[in-house]
Design an enzyme around this catalytic site. Structure first.
Site, PDB file in Angstrom:
ATOM      1  N   GLY A  58     -13.151   0.439  -5.702  1.00 20.27           N
ATOM      2  CA  GLY A  58     -13.257   1.175  -4.442  1.00 20.27           C
ATOM      3  C   GLY A  58     -13.960   0.326  -3.404  1.00 20.27           C
ATOM      4  O   GLY A  58     -13.738  -0.888  -3.318  1.00 20.27           O
ATOM      5  N   ARG A 111       0.832  -1.202   0.000  1.00 19.81           N
ATOM      6  CA  ARG A 111       0.000   0.000   0.000  1.00 19.81           C
ATOM      7  C   ARG A 111       0.870   1.256   0.000  1.00 19.81           C
ATOM      8  O   ARG A 111       1.919   1.293   0.659  1.00 19.81           O
ATOM      9  CB  ARG A 111      -0.860  -0.015   1.262  1.00 19.81           C
ATOM     10  CG  ARG A 111      -1.845   1.128   1.405  1.00 19.81           C
ATOM     11  CD  ARG A 111      -2.935   1.050   0.379  1.00 19.81           C
ATOM     12  NE  ARG A 111      -4.107   1.835   0.751  1.00 19.81           N
ATOM     13  CZ  ARG A 111      -5.102   2.056  -0.105  1.00 19.81           C
ATOM     14  NH1 ARG A 111      -5.072   1.593  -1.346  1.00 19.81           N
ATOM     15  NH2 ARG A 111      -6.156   2.746   0.274  1.00 19.81           N
ATOM     16  N   ASP A 149      -7.909   8.289  -0.092  1.00 23.28           N
ATOM     17  CA  ASP A 149      -8.605   7.233   0.653  1.00 23.28           C
ATOM     18  C   ASP A 149      -8.611   7.478   2.165  1.00 23.28           C
ATOM     19  O   ASP A 149      -9.327   6.800   2.903  1.00 23.28           O
ATOM     20  CB  ASP A 149      -7.990   5.848   0.370  1.00 23.28           C
ATOM     21  CG  ASP A 149      -8.518   5.231  -0.922  1.00 23.28           C
ATOM     22  OD1 ASP A 149      -9.334   5.888  -1.604  1.00 23.28           O
ATOM     23  OD2 ASP A 149      -8.121   4.103  -1.256  1.00 23.28           O
ATOM     24  N   SER A 207      -7.835   0.747   2.772  1.00 27.50           N
ATOM     25  CA  SER A 207      -8.221   0.288   1.439  1.00 27.50           C
ATOM     26  C   SER A 207      -9.425  -0.638   1.542  1.00 27.50           C
ATOM     27  O   SER A 207      -9.778  -1.116   2.622  1.00 27.50           O
ATOM     28  CB  SER A 207      -7.049  -0.470   0.818  1.00 27.50           C
ATOM     29  OG  SER A 207      -7.456  -1.121  -0.369  1.00 27.50           O
ATOM     30  N   SER A 208     -10.021  -0.886   0.376  1.00 27.70           N
ATOM     31  CA  SER A 208     -11.093  -1.893   0.294  1.00 27.70           C
ATOM     32  C   SER A 208     -10.660  -3.094  -0.528  1.00 27.70           C
ATOM     33  O   SER A 208     -11.461  -4.011  -0.762  1.00 27.70           O
ATOM     34  CB  SER A 208     -12.324  -1.290  -0.372  1.00 27.70           C
ATOM     35  OG  SER A 208     -12.817  -0.253   0.395  1.00 27.70           O
ATOM     36  N   THR A 214      -8.561   0.942 -10.601  1.00 29.87           N
ATOM     37  CA  THR A 214      -7.888  -0.245 -10.085  1.00 29.87           C
ATOM     38  C   THR A 214      -8.039  -1.443 -11.016  1.00 29.87           C
ATOM     39  O   THR A 214      -8.887  -1.471 -11.897  1.00 29.87           O
ATOM     40  CB  THR A 214      -8.446  -0.606  -8.684  1.00 29.87           C
ATOM     41  OG1 THR A 214      -8.440   0.551  -7.893  1.00 29.87           O
ATOM     42  CG2 THR A 214      -7.671  -1.681  -8.002  1.00 29.87           C
ATOM     43  N   GLU A 240      -5.423   4.362  -7.504  1.00 29.55           N
ATOM     44  CA  GLU A 240      -6.652   4.940  -6.934  1.00 29.55           C
ATOM     45  C   GLU A 240      -7.591   5.427  -8.045  1.00 29.55           C
ATOM     46  O   GLU A 240      -8.193   4.635  -8.717  1.00 29.55           O
ATOM     47  CB  GLU A 240      -6.334   6.008  -5.876  1.00 29.55           C
ATOM     48  CG  GLU A 240      -7.442   6.943  -5.481  1.00 29.55           C
ATOM     49  CD  GLU A 240      -8.781   6.313  -5.059  1.00 29.55           C
ATOM     50  OE1 GLU A 240      -8.851   5.115  -4.815  1.00 29.55           O
ATOM     51  OE2 GLU A 240      -9.762   7.068  -5.004  1.00 29.55           O
TER      52      GLU A 240
HETATM   53  N1  GLU Z   1      -8.272   3.100  -3.557  1.00 26.11           N
HETATM   54  C1  GLU Z   1      -9.197   2.036  -3.504  1.00 26.11           C
HETATM   55  C2  GLU Z   1      -8.865   1.079  -2.392  1.00 26.11           C
HETATM   56  O1  GLU Z   1      -7.768   1.027  -1.961  1.00 26.11           O
HETATM   57  C3  GLU Z   1      -9.210   1.285  -4.750  1.00 26.11           C
HETATM   58  C4  GLU Z   1      -9.724   2.121  -5.835  1.00 26.11           C
HETATM   59  C5  GLU Z   1     -10.535   1.354  -6.762  1.00 26.11           C
HETATM   60  O2  GLU Z   1     -10.710   0.184  -6.685  1.00 26.11           O
HETATM   61  O3  GLU Z   1     -11.018   1.993  -7.650  1.00 26.11           O
HETATM   62  O4  GLU Z   1      -9.688   0.363  -1.949  1.00 26.11           O
END
Ligand code: GLU
Length: 604
Positions: free
Chosen positions: A498, A107, A455, A476-477, A413, A433
């Site tokens: 996201g 990350r 984020d 993060s997700s 992503t 991101e």
């Molecule tokens: N920044 C998001 C995350 O870390 C991911 C962005 C995305 O999947 O578009 O969960």
């Protein structure tokens, strides 16, 4: 080319123009293949070039890690708005010999000098707008972790050197790839901010326009950067030296074009942030779900904890004889509950106390599941549970309502899945991101810097586990997930999107395990994304299929799509199922994001 870089074989910017140009007569994999069934290794990514790169590595005897790095590096070329060395990600590995699941947390981190109030404009004392100020900025650029992730993964489990693993990507960047609708659309969506930076405009708007569909896009500067990283290693060629200095300069003093009126806040990245960046090896999160062991990414991602908690809550309901609508109702409720807890408890565990064992405790899930009424949707947003005091027994009165958590995560992503002949598995989600990251290309190097620090919660609150703190990883997700059954690998899956990543992975698991779909059906099925909000963003096909029945239970489904993207689709997953007798079923999206590319070494 930056002085100090060693000479490299691919053409540099001085030798060959980059951007869209005429196609040399060479095969370029462009066919979309949603499903591939066979043996001997498999890969699934969103992109035919990346899948072809991985397949070639597998065919030449490379293992899953070699192939995953080759595919990821190629995605940095062909999906430069979603992923690349300017960003970060999470890598989950299953080792066939030991049966062990391990992870790498690559990350992005906040610079050490990033103050708590970095998202307040010093000129006005007011918070920056999320768009455009934070999204297109130096202040949201975190220290990138992707190059270090590749290096660590190869050193730990690979058979190839980084130089060799990067070769397929260097080839694609040099000979070019065919521009598809998604690439052109994503460029056009970003046109205003891409025009705001000299280097970005030059690379991605080469003749003043987004590259045309069907034209060939080359990126010799990225080829040169990869070559240099391969030859001299990530330390000398990325985390220290001229490229490191250049990244710092760009973040601290964004190189905007004269004509732009976009405000572009400066950032805090320093050379010591880059020099000191480290990926983290850490234990995966783990829950057992109806006889399956589900391994995910532990914090700093909320993927493993939230998917895991939701599964634990779902497991309280026996689905025998239940209709799909009843199963989906339970999924909608369980996911909302897990999201309430995610907002209250999950952040970077090096900075905040994350009660992961409690969040994944079956007793905690049992108490959370008390909220679920099989006949009626609960009122959202729900409050978080109390990890400090629970006993698995339903309290007499339900907890009072909660607040809707801020959700600024964006839909970009990319995700990839690889299995090799020996049964090793990689599930890897990587990102910069936002689609197009910070919008800032590193001049002469062909890659975009991330805007991952968006984020973090944008409003500083000392009680918020995802508040800005110097050196911290934003929550993060990303949910790269590997599922075992009776100790043997069964399924690997993940997605971009996201915070909808979590629900995409969760819903696919429910589709496969509880609704009895095949893995092909599980990925193609329409999605809904319950994230503890009053209305639940859902794909139009989901609303058509289940909207009325779920509305009768009190769920308010609304079409997906947000301020950032007009697309009414959720996620862009990849997965591989490992069946009996070595059979592999690799699947990618049949439709979403233009469809993906699943391949196997020996097709059935
Ligand atoms: N920044 C998001 C995350 O870390 C991911 C962005 C995305 O999947 O578009 O969960």
């Amino acid at each position: 080319m930056i002085a100090g870089l060693v000479a490299v074989s691919p053409p540099t910017s001085a030798e060959a123009p980059h951007g869209a140009q005429q196609a040399p007569a060479e095969a370029r994999p462009s066919a979309k293949t949603p499903t591939a069934i066979g043996k001997g290794g498999a890969v699934s990514t969103v992109d035919p070039e990346a899948s072809a790169a991985a397949l070639k590595v597998l065919k030449q005897g490379g293992n899953a890690v070699d192939a995953a790095v080759a595919a990821a590096a190629t995605l940095g070329v062909t999906e430069p708005y979603s992923a690349g060395i300017g960003g970060g990600g999470y890598f989950v590995h299953y080792d066939a010999k030991s049966g062990k699941v391990s992870t790498i947390d690559g990350r992005e981190t906040a610079p050490k000098k990033m103050p708590n109030d970095a998202f307040i404009d010093p000129a006005t004392g007011k918070a920056y707008n999320f768009t455009p100020e934070l999204v297109t900025s130096g202040v949201s650029v975190g220290t990138p972790g992707t190059a270090a992730t590749w290096d660590r993964a190869l050193k730990k489990w690979g058979t190839l050197s980084l130089a060799d693993a990067l070769k397929p990507a260097i080839k694609v960047a040099t000979r070019g790839f065919k521009v598809d609708d998604t690439f052109r659309e994503q460029t056009l969506d970003n046109e205003e901010r891409f025009r705001a930076f000299k280097a970005t405009k030059k690379l991605f708007l080469p003749k003043g326009d987004a590259p045309k569909v069907g034209s060939i896009f080359t990126n010799p500067e990225l080829a040169a950067t990869y070559t240099d990283i391969g030859e001299r290693g990530i330390k000398k060629a990325f985390y220290q030296g001229p490229l490191a200095k250049l990244m710092v300069d760009v973040v601290r003093k964004p190189r905007t074009t004269k004509g732009t009126d976009l405000p572009v806040p400066k950032g805090y990245l320093s050379r010591s942030d880059l020099k000191d960046y480290k990926v983290l090896g850490q234990a995966p999160s783990k829950v057992s779900y109806r006889g399956y062991d589900v391994y995910g990414m532990a914090p700093s991602s909320s993927g493993g904890s939230t998917v895991g908690e939701a599964l634990n809550i779902l497991e309280r309901t026996d689905f025998t004889g239940k209709t799909p609508v009843q199963v989906l109702h339970t999924y909608l409720e369980a996911s909302a509950l897990a999201f309430a807890d995610r907002a209250k408890y999950v952040g970077d565990p090096r900075y905040v106390d994350v009660p992961l064992p409690q969040l994944l405790d079956d007793k905690f899930a049992a108490e959370r599941a008390c909220v679920i009424d099989p006949a009626k949707a609960s009122v959202k947003p729900l409050a978080a549970g109390d990890v400090a005091s629970y006993d698995g027994v339903c309290p007499p009165a339900p907890a009072a309502g909660g607040t809707e958590a801020e959700d600024t995560e964006n839909i970009s992503t990319t995700n990839l899945t690889v299995v090799d002949a020996a049964g090793n598995i990689v599930e890897y989600t990587l990102t910069i991101e936002q689609t197009g990251g910070s919008g800032m290309v590193v001049p002469g190097h062909g890659f975009l810097l991330n805007n991952e620090l968006t984020d973090f919660s944008t409003v500083y609150d000392a009680a918020d586990p995802n508040r800005i703190q110097p050196g911290k990883r934003p929550r993060s997700s990303m949910s790269p997930t590997i599922v075992l059954k009776d100790g043997k690998p069964f399924l690997a899956l993940g997605s971009p999107g996201g915070s909808t990543i979590i629900t995409t992975v969760l819903q696919m698991l429910v589709n496969r395990i509880d609704l009895g779909m095949t893995v092909q059906e599980a990925i193609a099925a329409p999605r809904t994304s319950p994230r503890n909000t009053a209305t639940v963003s859902s794909e139009p096909e989901f609303i058509t299929a289940y909207g009325a029945a779920l509305a009768a239970l009190g769920h308010q489904l609304v079409p997906a799509g947000d301020a950032f993207t007009s697309a009414a689709e959720i996620g862009a997953a990849t997965a591989i199922e490992l069946g009996p007798n070595g059979q592999l079923t690799a699947v990618s999206e049949p439709v979403r994001r233009g469809g993906g590319s699943a391949r196997v070494v020996d097709p059935k």
